[in-house]
Design a protein around this motif. Structure first.
Motif, PDB file in Angstrom:
ATOM      1  N   MET A 179       0.841  -1.191   0.000  1.00  0.00           N
ATOM      2  CA  MET A 179       0.000   0.000   0.000  1.00  0.00           C
ATOM      3  C   MET A 179       0.876   1.242   0.000  1.00  0.00           C
ATOM      4  N   GLU A 200      -0.102   7.105   1.601  1.00  0.00           N
ATOM      5  CA  GLU A 200      -1.380   7.798   1.736  1.00  0.00           C
ATOM      6  C   GLU A 200      -2.498   6.844   2.152  1.00  0.00           C
ATOM      7  N   GLU A 201      -2.417   5.613   1.682  1.00  0.00           N
ATOM      8  CA  GLU A 201      -3.451   4.629   2.005  1.00  0.00           C
ATOM      9  C   GLU A 201      -3.336   4.130   3.452  1.00  0.00           C
ATOM     10  N   THR A 202      -2.175   4.279   4.054  1.00  0.00           N
ATOM     11  CA  THR A 202      -1.982   3.755   5.411  1.00  0.00           C
ATOM     12  C   THR A 202      -2.268   4.786   6.497  1.00  0.00           C
TER      13      THR A 202
END
Length: 436
Positions: free
Chosen positions: A1, A4-6
């Protein structure tokens, strides 16, 4: 990932921990409810600024327009260097916007690869509107290769260690599970040790995890310095002399982004170094030493090329003397500025170029003609070199860990005035030469 997704999942507790960089932590700090227990490593060469062939220094980015992406390590890399060169980064809405003489224009794209694609596309036209891009390998390398000699690398972070990878842990998880966090810290340091000391035995594990070939894995690992325990402790307490420190990078990010960071928070609030200190107290990794060395790819002398950037600094001297004014606080701050150049870039050199005021040249000419001008020019050259040496002496006295061989001096007399302002011409120009 992607990072930004985390971020959201880390904050709401769906992720216990995630990696980011110190500069990103500074940008998002007020939104983060995390602790930082360990540094993972430094990026060494992944991030790169690619520019038109004629641009030879960061100072020459003034008035130019680059493509990039927002709030990541490559944008920080550009902002950090621009800040050190005395330039402002201005966000532009489109490619037709204009920049001022002291500004670097930055057009933001979806991600760094798209930004590099935009620059590559502009290079194909007769009147390109972009002068470079900020991104990371392999796309930056591909842009250079496909440019037909129109583009080149200005600088990478191979020997500019200001992109520091850190572990962030959800604060609630960290408070509820201290033994697990200590295990994470210990595990990261042990994994780093194995990859540093016995890469042949362990590179296959990394290759399998990422689905890479072993050759690609070795190439990727060559672009990172995996930190050991003493390097971690020195990174966080600010005593590391071959790379950027946590507080230095964090504050540089706050300054570089300026108003883009609303209500920045103190970086110290995130730190929880108890686990690192406990491992040291237990004697773990007792044989490890700080070992961050420059990566040399050329045998050429650094000072024969162009400096990465130049900075004019007006040190305050005693009247008609080469002695620094000990009462001037600015002098001490300027010495710290020079030290920071050498600190964040192992192997780099600083050239101190002394200058004096040229306001009295015509007066000398009226008093004694060209012969007196020549005599006074030689004295001016001597004084300017003495002043550069005075800065060097004061620098080494304040920061005795600096290798004297990394500081060179030259006097330029009144030969290179910065302008009509007499005060500004009494200056020392700091030129920073880095390895690539």
């Amino acid at each position: 990932m992607s990072e930004e997704e985390t971020w959201g999942k880390l904050n709401n507790g769906k992720f216990a921990a995630a990696a980011t960089t110190t500069d990103v932590l500074a940008v998002l700090g007020r939104q983060f409810d995390v602790t930082v227990p360990v540094q993972i490593g430094f990026s060494r060469g992944a991030d790169m600024i690619v520019v038109d062939q004629g641009v030879v220094s960061v100072n020459q980015l003034a008035g130019k327009i680059l493509a990039g992406s927002e709030f990541n390590e490559s944008e920080f890399f550009l902002r950090y260097l621009a800040q050190e060169a005395g330039l402002q980064v201005k966000l532009l809405r489109d490619l037709d916007a204009k920049t001022a003489a002291n500004e670097v224009g930055l057009v933001l794209y979806e991600d760094a690869f798209v930004a590099c694609d935009a620059y590559a596309y502009e290079l194909q036209g007769n009147s390109p509107r972009l002068n470079g891009c900020v991104g990371w390998t392999p796309r930056t390398d591909e842009v250079i290769e496909a440019s037909g000699g129109k583009a080149k690398m200005l600088v990478s972070n191979r020997n500019l260690l200001v992109v520091a990878d850190i572990l962030t842990v959800n604060k609630g998880f960290a408070e509820a599970n201290p033994k697990m966090v200590k295990g994470l810290v210990h595990g990261i340091l042990e994994g780093n040790r194995r990859l540093r000391d016995q890469p042949d035995q362990h590179v296959g594990i990394v290759a399998k995890a990422f689905g890479w070939s072993e050759a690609d894995t070795r190439d990727e690992l060559s672009r990172v310095h995996l930190s050991n325990l003493p390097e971690n402790l020195a990174f966080f307490d600010g005593t590391i002399d071959a790379a950027g420190s946590y507080s230095g990078i964090y504050q540089s990010s706050v300054l570089a982004y300026g108003s883009r960071i609303r209500n920045p928070v103190d970086g110290e609030r995130f730190l929880d170094l108890a686990h690192l200190k406990a491992l040291k107290a237990e004697g773990k990794f007792a044989d490890q030493k700080i070992a961050i060395a420059p990566i040399k790819t050329s045998a050429s002398q650094q000072l024969e090329g162009d400096p990465l950037l130049s900075k004019d600094i007006r040190f305050f001297f005693e009247p008609n003397s080469s002695l620094l004014d000990s009462a001037a606080k600015e002098n001490q701050d300027y010495l710290d500025t020079i030290k920071s150049f050498l600190q964040v870039s192992p192997g780099s050199l600083v050239l101190l170029r002394g200058h004096v005021d040229n306001a009295r040249v015509e007066e000398f000419r009226k008093q004694g003609g060209e012969e007196l001008v020549k005599t006074m020019a030689l004295k001016a050259m001597e004084l300017s070199k003495e002043r550069a040496n005075g800065v060097r002496t004061a620098l080494l006295k304040k920061h005795p860990t600096i290798d004297p061989k990394r500081i060179e001096i030259v006097g330029r007399g009144w030969e290179e005035p910065a302008g009509p302002d007499s005060d500004l011409n009494r200056r020392v120009e700091v030129q920073w030469f880095t390895l690539e």
